[in-house]
Design an enzyme around this catalytic site. Sequence first.
Site, PDB file in Angstrom:
ATOM      1  N   ASP A  90       0.859  -1.166  -0.207  1.00 61.76           N
ATOM      2  CA  ASP A  90      -0.040  -0.194  -0.010  1.00 61.76           C
ATOM      3  C   ASP A  90       0.710   1.119   0.171  1.00 61.76           C
ATOM      4  OD1 ASP A  90      -1.759   2.106   0.740  1.00 61.76           O
ATOM      5  OD2 ASP A  90      -2.607   1.073   2.152  1.00 61.76           O
ATOM      6  N   LYS A 145       0.245  10.138 -18.053  1.00 59.68           N
ATOM      7  CA  LYS A 145      -0.455  11.182 -18.117  1.00 59.68           C
ATOM      8  C   LYS A 145      -1.814  11.131 -17.540  1.00 59.68           C
ATOM      9  CE  LYS A 145      -3.416  11.075 -20.760  1.00 59.68           C
ATOM     10  NZ  LYS A 145      -4.495  10.538 -21.511  1.00 59.68           N
ATOM     11  N   HIS A 175       1.436   8.202 -24.951  1.00 55.80           N
ATOM     12  CA  HIS A 175       1.761   6.806 -25.740  1.00 55.80           C
ATOM     13  C   HIS A 175       1.565   7.142 -27.344  1.00 55.80           C
ATOM     14  CE1 HIS A 175      -2.855   6.527 -25.590  1.00 55.80           C
ATOM     15  NE2 HIS A 175      -2.626   5.631 -26.683  1.00 55.80           N
ATOM     16  N   LYS A 179       3.454   5.488 -31.285  1.00 58.41           N
ATOM     17  CA  LYS A 179       2.733   4.796 -32.653  1.00 58.41           C
ATOM     18  C   LYS A 179       3.338   4.817 -33.611  1.00 58.41           C
ATOM     19  CE  LYS A 179      -2.025   5.831 -30.710  1.00 58.41           C
ATOM     20  NZ  LYS A 179      -2.982   4.667 -30.820  1.00 58.41           N
ATOM     21  N   GLU A 213     -13.470   8.504 -31.069  1.00 54.53           N
ATOM     22  CA  GLU A 213     -13.307   7.364 -30.558  1.00 54.53           C
ATOM     23  C   GLU A 213     -14.702   6.941 -30.473  1.00 54.53           C
ATOM     24  OE1 GLU A 213     -10.704   6.498 -27.050  1.00 54.53           O
ATOM     25  OE2 GLU A 213     -11.083   8.564 -26.768  1.00 54.53           O
ATOM     26  N   ASP A 232      -7.679  14.951 -20.893  1.00 52.02           N
ATOM     27  CA  ASP A 232      -7.547  13.573 -21.216  1.00 52.02           C
ATOM     28  C   ASP A 232      -6.674  13.439 -22.571  1.00 52.02           C
ATOM     29  OD1 ASP A 232      -7.597  10.632 -20.519  1.00 52.02           O
ATOM     30  OD2 ASP A 232      -9.294  10.719 -21.992  1.00 52.02           O
ATOM     31  N   HIS A 237      -2.312  14.233 -26.459  1.00 54.50           N
ATOM     32  CA  HIS A 237      -2.217  13.648 -27.785  1.00 54.50           C
ATOM     33  C   HIS A 237      -2.367  14.522 -29.032  1.00 54.50           C
ATOM     34  CE1 HIS A 237      -2.201  10.038 -25.417  1.00 54.50           C
ATOM     35  NE2 HIS A 237      -3.410   9.951 -25.219  1.00 54.50           N
ATOM     36  N   LYS A 342     -14.181   5.177 -34.839  1.00 52.98           N
ATOM     37  CA  LYS A 342     -12.706   5.409 -34.058  1.00 52.98           C
ATOM     38  C   LYS A 342     -12.104   5.706 -35.261  1.00 52.98           C
ATOM     39  CE  LYS A 342      -8.946   3.296 -31.442  1.00 52.98           C
ATOM     40  NZ  LYS A 342      -8.817   4.246 -30.735  1.00 52.98           N
TER      41      LYS A 342
HETATM   42  C1  BG6 Z   1      -5.690   7.780 -23.515  1.00 56.10           C
HETATM   43  C2  BG6 Z   1      -7.063   8.354 -22.863  1.00 56.10           C
HETATM   44  O1  BG6 Z   1      -4.594   8.400 -23.310  1.00 56.10           O
HETATM   45  O2  BG6 Z   1      -5.866   7.398 -24.962  1.00 56.10           O
HETATM   46  C3  BG6 Z   1      -8.230   7.530 -23.236  1.00 56.10           C
HETATM   47  O3  BG6 Z   1      -6.956   8.405 -21.499  1.00 56.10           O
HETATM   48  C4  BG6 Z   1      -8.187   7.534 -24.867  1.00 56.10           C
HETATM   49  O4  BG6 Z   1      -9.326   8.235 -22.855  1.00 56.10           O
HETATM   50  C5  BG6 Z   1      -7.099   6.816 -25.448  1.00 56.10           C
HETATM   51  O5  BG6 Z   1      -9.418   6.391 -24.969  1.00 56.10           O
HETATM   52  C6  BG6 Z   1      -7.108   6.442 -26.813  1.00 56.10           C
HETATM   53  O6  BG6 Z   1      -5.797   5.786 -27.214  1.00 56.10           O
HETATM   54  P1  BG6 Z   1      -5.957   5.200 -28.580  1.00 56.10           P
HETATM   55  O7  BG6 Z   1      -4.422   4.682 -28.679  1.00 56.10           O
HETATM   56  O8  BG6 Z   1      -6.801   3.985 -28.594  1.00 56.10           O
HETATM   57  O9  BG6 Z   1      -6.100   5.977 -29.621  1.00 56.10           O
END
Ligand code: BG6
Length: 486
Positions: A90, A145, A175, A179, A213, A232, A237, A342
């Site tokens: 914890d 993040k 992330h 990609k 999305e 977010d 991103h 998406k």
């Molecule tokens: C994340 C967000 O960083 O990216 C999510 O917190 C989002 O809310 C996601 O769904 C989208 O990532 P990807 O790679 O699926 O486009």
Amino acid sequence: MNKIMKACDFIIFGTKGDLAKRKLLPSLYYLEKFKYIHKDTRIIGVGRANWKNEEYINLVKKSLINFLNEKIDKKIWIKFSSRLKFCNLDIYHINNFLNLKNILNKKNNILINYFAMPSNTFVDICKGLKKIKINNKLSRIVLEKPLGNNLKTYNQINNKILKYFNESQIYRIDHYLGKETILNLLILRFANNLFFSNWDNNIIDSVQITISEEVGIEGRFEYFDKVGQMRDMVQNHLLQILLLITMSIPLNLNSKSIKNEKIKILRSLRCIDYNNVEKKTVIGQYTSGIINNKTVSSYLEEIGLNKKSNTETFVSIRVDIDNFKWSGVPFYLRTGKRLNKKLSEIVIYYKKLPINLFNDNIKELPQNKLIIRLQPNEGIEIHILNKILNLKNKYNLQLNKLNLNFYKKNDKNHKPDAYERLILEIMKGIKTLFISHEEIEESWKWVDSIINGWKEKKMTPILYKSGSWGPEESNNLLKNDKRYWN
Ligand code: BG6
């Protein structure tokens, strides 16, 4: 095995959470499969549970069954599962960190501490790591993040972390930077003179960046309702994509050189605040609707029937960059949950030619477009005008697409996930694909001003139907400039 890979103890704080199960553990499995993991590397899951190792191994197996794109291979699993250890800890009980100390390898393994938890827990984790003296030079920390909720809270967290770890040990994740198609942006721009020399306000009319999305918040309301789509998705991103599209060519591919160019753009972003926020931004929240022939609930229903919330699940923004290269070119950013499909794409519109030589054949020459499809169906499309080959008409024009498809249906080759690339870079100790402190500071400054503008103007999200492309006002944002979303 890759020679530069060193043995490490890969410690996942928050190993029972969504990110670990969906992304980190499957990525580690693939790295195992492709022999990128050193034979002495171990994976240590940290969480609050009085678990035996087998219980953790079961959890990992379940995650792999759910989230791999293929069946678990027996041989790989035997090797992979032998690396797994569980640590009951914890983070708010500092003495619990001694449990971790007991598990750690006494050899000189690199220690990768992956904080797959909300950023308000990071300082406590650092304190614990200091207590057991693993904040030494062999240690790296990986921060997910969004870092903080605004500039102030980010700086508070960051300053405290810096008491325990120095900047070179910190890996701040976005992330999207891992990609394949995002990495390809640099190649497209800086390895092809065709694009390199045609990339500024002399030739480009406007740019659209969309990340849409289909999913809603998927049980993440505790997190999402406090954060919203702006923090977010936009603060990280979308801004990062904007930077990669607009930064000038760096001196080389070092993290410092790339950072320097990105920072210049961040500092040239025109401020959006209470004076212009209503004109430049649109926010929305989804109501129920139909996606893929299924009825889906509204945001308020998802977070709990009796709850009210003004959290935005959709944002679109007109961004201007006040530098020589981009002055006069609007960048339209759009992102939302529960949208029509998406899709992540960048669309570059080229300026119209001043005179239409083919006036007799076509009233108006359509604009050339370059579409960079980031996901799904990764690829690049160029829209150009051509002659229809026939005798009937000398200059009959048609718009054609040059279509470079990276995505091939039924392709059995594994497409690496962003997290595989990023984990690999962390193991190698290369920081190019991570975000610097200055970038985060500058992006928070810009984003804070917008969020404060919304509050001051009492702007609340406009409701949009799930399965649509967001509120109609988002279309008007472009219509007012005589443009349309792609
Ligand atoms: C994340 C967000 O960083 O990216 C999510 O917190 C989002 O809310 C996601 O769904 C989208 O990532 P990807 O790679 O699926 O486009």
